[in-house]
Motif scaffolding. Sequence first.
Motif: not given
Length: 156
Positions: A65-69, A76-82
């Motif tokens: 869902d989210s990132i706190y920094f 958060l975005e999910t990228k699926n490569s290898n």
Amino acid sequence: MKALQILSIVIILFGFSQCGSMQFDKNPPFKIISATYQNWVGGQPGVKGTNVKIQFTSTKTIQFDSIYFDNRVAKLETKNSNDNLLIGYFNTSSIKRDIILDANPTKELKNPVLEIKKFPFDLKENEAVISYKINDEIKYYKINELIKVNSTNLLK
């Protein structure tokens, strides 16, 4: 006097119960391989931001869902490569939105209301928290060692 003592005890207990509801998951269903962040500057004055990249492995399907920094929150975005990759984009630009200043206060009612929210975590400079859902339950995982990547490191 007794009512004041009872009220203060209730307030203290409520405060501790709020802290307890945001405990970090010690055994998440994923493993962090690497976690880095990089500050960037755009082509126009005042345009800048930070990108956080988290590479992970998992055998389960997880809804991140989210990132706190850095006292900020981003989706958060999910990228699926290898490899499985999570990216959080933080816009830290100093460009201000247009606001209406007028002698007639009714014209200023169209200005956006400034929201001040308390940041839910006490984090060091190289720490982040990611939130994710499993079975409709929100969980939090703290990443302790984010590595800062400089643009000169990218050329190597």
